[in-house]
Design an enzyme around this catalytic site. Structure first.
Site, PDB file in Angstrom:
ATOM      1  N   ALA A   1      30.421  -8.239  97.306  1.00 37.41           N
ATOM      2  CA  ALA A   1      31.502  -9.200  97.572  1.00 37.41           C
ATOM      3  C   ALA A   1      32.439  -9.311  96.374  1.00 37.41           C
ATOM      4  O   ALA A   1      33.671  -9.295  96.529  1.00 37.41           O
ATOM      5  CB  ALA A   1      30.904 -10.566  97.913  1.00 37.41           C
TER       6      ALA A   1
ATOM      7  N   LYS B   1      27.645   7.145 110.271  1.00 41.24           N
ATOM      8  CA  LYS B   1      26.983   6.259 111.240  1.00 41.24           C
ATOM      9  C   LYS B   1      27.862   6.160 112.489  1.00 41.24           C
ATOM     10  O   LYS B   1      29.022   5.749 112.394  1.00 41.24           O
ATOM     11  CB  LYS B   1      26.790   4.870 110.600  1.00 41.24           C
ATOM     12  CG  LYS B   1      26.277   3.820 111.559  1.00 41.24           C
ATOM     13  CD  LYS B   1      26.095   2.478 110.877  1.00 41.24           C
ATOM     14  CE  LYS B   1      25.758   1.410 111.902  1.00 41.24           C
ATOM     15  NZ  LYS B   1      25.779   0.055 111.343  1.00 41.24           N
TER      16      LYS B   1
ATOM     17  N   VAL C   1      26.823 -17.769  84.142  1.00 38.57           N
ATOM     18  CA  VAL C   1      27.551 -19.038  84.164  1.00 38.57           C
ATOM     19  C   VAL C   1      26.527 -20.162  84.119  1.00 38.57           C
ATOM     20  O   VAL C   1      25.637 -20.239  84.969  1.00 38.57           O
ATOM     21  CB  VAL C   1      28.409 -19.166  85.457  1.00 38.57           C
ATOM     22  CG1 VAL C   1      29.073 -20.536  85.531  1.00 38.57           C
ATOM     23  CG2 VAL C   1      29.436 -18.052  85.535  1.00 38.57           C
TER      24      VAL C   1
ATOM     25  N   THR D   1      26.999  -6.718 109.797  1.00 35.28           N
ATOM     26  CA  THR D   1      28.283  -7.429 109.774  1.00 35.28           C
ATOM     27  C   THR D   1      28.653  -8.059 108.429  1.00 35.28           C
ATOM     28  O   THR D   1      29.772  -8.533 108.267  1.00 35.28           O
ATOM     29  CB  THR D   1      28.275  -8.540 110.844  1.00 35.28           C
ATOM     30  OG1 THR D   1      27.014  -9.209 110.815  1.00 35.28           O
ATOM     31  CG2 THR D   1      28.507  -7.963 112.217  1.00 35.28           C
TER      32      THR D   1
ATOM     33  N   GLY E   1      38.946 -10.168 115.058  1.00 33.34           N
ATOM     34  CA  GLY E   1      37.509 -10.267 114.786  1.00 33.34           C
ATOM     35  C   GLY E   1      36.655  -9.403 115.689  1.00 33.34           C
ATOM     36  O   GLY E   1      37.139  -8.630 116.503  1.00 33.34           O
TER      37      GLY E   1
HETATM   38  C1  LIG Z   1      17.720  -8.213 104.140  1.00 33.09           C
HETATM   39  C2  LIG Z   1      19.199  -7.980 104.085  1.00 33.09           C
HETATM   40  C3  LIG Z   1      19.743  -6.818 104.634  1.00 33.09           C
HETATM   41  C4  LIG Z   1      21.119  -6.606 104.620  1.00 33.09           C
HETATM   42  N1  LIG Z   1      21.645  -5.500 105.219  1.00 33.09           N
HETATM   43  C5  LIG Z   1      22.987  -5.381 105.314  1.00 33.09           C
HETATM   44  C6  LIG Z   1      23.589  -4.283 105.969  1.00 33.09           C
HETATM   45  O1  LIG Z   1      22.917  -3.353 106.423  1.00 33.09           O
HETATM   46  N2  LIG Z   1      24.928  -4.246 106.070  1.00 33.09           N
HETATM   47  C7  LIG Z   1      25.713  -5.228 105.554  1.00 33.09           C
HETATM   48  O2  LIG Z   1      26.932  -5.188 105.735  1.00 33.09           O
HETATM   49  N3  LIG Z   1      25.178  -6.236 104.870  1.00 33.09           N
HETATM   50  C8  LIG Z   1      23.857  -6.345 104.738  1.00 33.09           C
HETATM   51  N4  LIG Z   1      23.330  -7.391 104.051  1.00 33.09           N
HETATM   52  C9  LIG Z   1      24.202  -8.299 103.345  1.00 33.09           C
HETATM   53  C10 LIG Z   1      24.653  -7.665 102.046  1.00 33.09           C
HETATM   54  O3  LIG Z   1      23.531  -7.369 101.234  1.00 33.09           O
HETATM   55  C11 LIG Z   1      25.574  -8.602 101.306  1.00 33.09           C
HETATM   56  O4  LIG Z   1      26.558  -9.084 102.159  1.00 33.09           O
HETATM   57  C12 LIG Z   1      26.274  -7.884 100.191  1.00 33.09           C
HETATM   58  O5  LIG Z   1      25.362  -7.225  99.378  1.00 33.09           O
HETATM   59  C13 LIG Z   1      27.076  -8.833  99.360  1.00 33.09           C
HETATM   60  O6  LIG Z   1      26.276  -9.635  98.563  1.00 33.09           O
HETATM   61  P1  LIG Z   1      27.015 -10.585  97.548  1.00 33.09           P
HETATM   62  O7  LIG Z   1      27.917  -9.776  96.710  1.00 33.09           O
HETATM   63  O8  LIG Z   1      27.589 -11.725  98.308  1.00 33.09           O
HETATM   64  O9  LIG Z   1      25.801 -11.182  96.690  1.00 33.09           O
HETATM   65  P2  LIG Z   1      24.868 -10.477  95.587  1.00 33.09           P
HETATM   66  O10 LIG Z   1      24.726  -9.021  95.794  1.00 33.09           O
HETATM   67  O11 LIG Z   1      23.625 -11.296  95.544  1.00 33.09           O
HETATM   68  O12 LIG Z   1      25.655 -10.672  94.242  1.00 33.09           O
HETATM   69  C14 LIG Z   1      25.685 -11.923  93.589  1.00 33.09           C
HETATM   70  C15 LIG Z   1      26.292 -11.738  92.212  1.00 33.09           C
HETATM   71  O13 LIG Z   1      26.467 -13.009  91.614  1.00 33.09           O
HETATM   72  C16 LIG Z   1      25.989 -12.952  90.284  1.00 33.09           C
HETATM   73  N5  LIG Z   1      25.597 -14.294  89.879  1.00 33.09           N
HETATM   74  C17 LIG Z   1      24.850 -15.198  90.550  1.00 33.09           C
HETATM   75  N6  LIG Z   1      24.709 -16.321  89.810  1.00 33.09           N
HETATM   76  C18 LIG Z   1      25.398 -16.106  88.654  1.00 33.09           C
HETATM   77  C19 LIG Z   1      25.613 -16.879  87.494  1.00 33.09           C
HETATM   78  N7  LIG Z   1      25.093 -18.092  87.328  1.00 33.09           N
HETATM   79  N8  LIG Z   1      26.367 -16.334  86.506  1.00 33.09           N
HETATM   80  C20 LIG Z   1      26.897 -15.094  86.610  1.00 33.09           C
HETATM   81  N9  LIG Z   1      26.724 -14.335  87.697  1.00 33.09           N
HETATM   82  C21 LIG Z   1      25.968 -14.822  88.699  1.00 33.09           C
HETATM   83  C22 LIG Z   1      24.837 -11.954  90.354  1.00 33.09           C
HETATM   84  O14 LIG Z   1      24.505 -11.452  89.101  1.00 33.09           O
HETATM   85  C23 LIG Z   1      25.454 -10.905  91.270  1.00 33.09           C
HETATM   86  O15 LIG Z   1      26.275 -10.041  90.510  1.00 33.09           O
HETATM   87  C24 LIG Z   1      21.949  -7.582 104.022  1.00 33.09           C
HETATM   88  C25 LIG Z   1      21.402  -8.709 103.428  1.00 33.09           C
HETATM   89  C26 LIG Z   1      20.046  -8.932 103.463  1.00 33.09           C
HETATM   90  C27 LIG Z   1      19.474 -10.158 102.831  1.00 33.09           C
END
Ligand SMILES: Cc1cc2nc3c(=O)[nH]c(=O)nc-3n(C[C@H](O)[C@H](O)[C@H](O)COP(=O)(O)OP(=O)(O)OC[C@H]3O[C@@H](n4cnc5c(N)ncnc54)[C@H](O)[C@@H]3O)c2cc1C
Length: 515
Positions: free
Chosen positions: A18, A81, A189, A348, A440
């Site tokens: 993200a 895919k 943070v 998704t 969407g």
């Molecule tokens: C079991 C599972 C399977 C999935 N499979 C899929 C899939 O097949 N396809 C799909 O589209 N999505 C899938 N997803 C979702 C996907 O993993 C996430 O949408 C995607 O990885 C984005 O994650 P994110 O960046 O929101 O969070 P994260 O990857 O968790 O990143 C969070 C970031 O915030 C940072 N952070 C947190 N707290 C602090 C702090 N206090 N200070 C500094 N930095 C901080 C962390 O270090 C990290 O860099 C899946 C999720 C799960 C749980």
């Protein structure tokens, strides 16, 4: 102070998919002199580390950044895919594919499903609906080729997405964004200060003592929802009563056999398992409900279902299905897991990140002009719509099962439905009418794939489909199905296509070692 000439300072917390998708899109779409971008990520915390299957929209995102497809696929060990294969969802032994693409084609201005159901009623339906989808037939044959650009060709009726290593994708975007001026800070943070009058976020203090000041904060901190949830206090909307799965175990294994161009989602006693083929390994997981199975039994079931040797111990992830009531509050916007999560049944989450990033870029506050609440309201409206539409589609997979006697499946079969889903089901049951969104997910053909795949047969169809004689209809159906088969027969195998187009050197090396 008039700071119109100053760039708006965008601060992103989080360097998962993200965070880096947000940083890259802002850098690509908006002028550097108008927006500065700082991203803070913590190696100590790390990322969620899953998220390997995508939807075709990701190609639009990558194209927008100007990524070279073959290079990106090599770098992320990606495969193609064509859809998702659902096994045992209706009842054990049944399988169907939800493809990226169309079923049939409209005839006489009437959508294909009406002709299909008419033929079914007339007793002249020789094939399953699956046979009328190019994407399904190609996937079943482990075949791949790029869709035809000529819209009149039957080879243009499908599209594709990727399976990739999520960590490598975030790293790829990170290099791309840093090269283009995104400032990256490694650090945790620890404190957040707010304006006592407006409640807006002012600055973040890192463990090192460094303070980072911003005008707009993007919370990409994952499940923690550090800014939007913890600091701004935006409430969580819980959807466990519709989507009871709340845990996942994930483990990669050695890749064996042909490289399939589809994700597999197999229903299990208390949830479902995924299988995602990458070039160098296969990703696996069990998404389950802790109400219906304990972690140990779920782990045993996952390991027993692996096709190759597990690479490490399964990792447990806990989550709640749902979303924050508002994704944008004051000067804080949450994107990714920080804003919500729906189980990965239809891949998704990365799509939701992409949609939110694009909406944010379109509605981005202008430097020096403050945040217009009308734009915030619009962002939240779009975000809510996305989540609710996807939620309905996911729930659909569960409700029409015939897995009688299994507690999770008995529960979902009889639970009260979201009104919006009930309405769609009634329309389909009555006249084979399908949702047709302009914005969407999911498209008409996706609904058709899952409705029929789950064994739901409508009572009627659009009478305009009666325009053809049954004999003519039969002939058209047979011809259409044969055209697909002939075209697919001429395609390369997915494995051969990958080897020629984008084989990662590491994958080649491990294949040679195994040979
Ligand atoms: C079991 C599972 C399977 C999935 N499979 C899929 C899939 O097949 N396809 C799909 O589209 N999505 C899938 N997803 C979702 C996907 O993993 C996430 O949408 C995607 O990885 C984005 O994650 P994110 O960046 O929101 O969070 P994260 O990857 O968790 O990143 C969070 C970031 O915030 C940072 N952070 C947190 N707290 C602090 C702090 N206090 N200070 C500094 N930095 C901080 C962390 O270090 C990290 O860099 C899946 C999720 C799960 C749980």
């Amino acid at each position: 102070m008039d700071n119109r000439s100053q760039p708006l300072r965008v601060v992103i917390v989080g360097g998962g998919t993200a965070g880096w998708m947000s940083a890259a899109a802002i850098r690509r779409q908006l002028r550097t002199e108008d927006y500065s971008v700082t991203l803070i990520e913590s190696d100590e915390i790390g990322t969620v580390g899953v998220g390997e299957a995508t939807l075709p929209h990701i190609k639009i995102f990558n194209d927008m950044l100007g990524l070279d497809e073959a290079q990106f696929m090599r770098a992320t060990r990606a495969t193609f895919k064509l859809g998702i294969q659902f096994c045992d969802w209706d009842r054990p032994g049944d399988c169907y594919i939800h493809p990226f693409g169309a079923f049939g084609e409209p005839w006489g201005g009437v959508e294909f499903q009406h002709h299909f159901f008419r033929a079914l009623r007339a007793g002249c339906q020789r094939f399953s609906i699956q046979d009328y989808s190019y994407g399904v037939v190609a996937a079943r044959n482990n075949a791949f080729g790029f869709p035809d650009e000529d819209r009149k060709s039957i080879g243009s009726t499908y599209s594709y997405a990727y399976h990739f290593d999520a960590g490598l994708y975030a790293a790829y975007l990170r290099s791309w964004a840093i090269e283009r001026g995104v400032r990256r800070i490694e650090g945790r943070v620890c404190d957040v200060s707010r304006n006592p009058t407006t409640g807006d976020l002012v600055d973040l203090t890192l463990k090192s003592g460094e303070r980072v000041t911003g005008d707009l904060f993007i919370d990409c901190s994952g499940f923690r929802s550090l800014l939007l949830g913890n600091i701004m206090g935006v409430e969580w909307q819980d959807w466990t009563h519709w989507l009871p799965c709340d845990r996942a175990l994930a483990v990669p294994c050695k890749r064996l056999g042909a490289l399939t161009p589809y994700t597999r989602a197999a229903a299990r006693r208390a949830g479902w398992t995924w299988r995602i083929p990458l070039q160098h390994r296969t990703g696996n997981g069990y998404v389950f409900s802790s109400q219906f199975i304990n972690d140990g039994d779920a782990q045993d079931a996952l390991l027993a279902a692996l096709e190759g040797t597990a690479q490490g111990q399964p990792r447990l992830l806990r989550f709640s299905p749902g979303r924050r009531e508002r994704a944008w509050c004051g000067n804080c916007v949450a994107i990714g897991l920080a804003s919500g999560f729906l189980e990965p049944l239809e891949s998704t989450s990365i799509y939701l990140i992409q949609a939110a990033v694009i909406d944010l870029v379109n509605l981005m506050p202008r430097p020096g002009s403050g945040i217009d609440p009308r734009l915030v309201a619009e962002f939240n409206r779009l975000n809510e719509m996305q989540y609710e539409r996807i939620r309905d589609f996911l729930v659909l997979h569960y409700i029409a099962n015939r897995r009688v006697g299994e507690p999770l499946w008995d529960y979902v079969r009889s639970m009260p439905l979201p009104e919006s889903l009930d309405h769609k089901l009634q329309l389909f049951r009555s006249r084979a009418a399908l949702p047709n969104y302009q914005y969407g997910l999911f498209a008409r053909d996706s609904w058709l794939a899952v409705l029929v795949g789950q064994g739901i047969v409508p009572d009627g169809y659009d009478r305009l489909a009666d325009v053809f004689t049954v004999a003519t209809l039969d002939e058209r159906l047979v011809n259409f199905r044969n055209r697909i088969q002939t075209n697919v027969d001429a395609m390369s195998s997915h494995g051969a296509f990958i080897a020629e187009y984008c084989r990662a050197s590491e994958a080649a090396a491990s294949e040679e070692a195994a040979a």
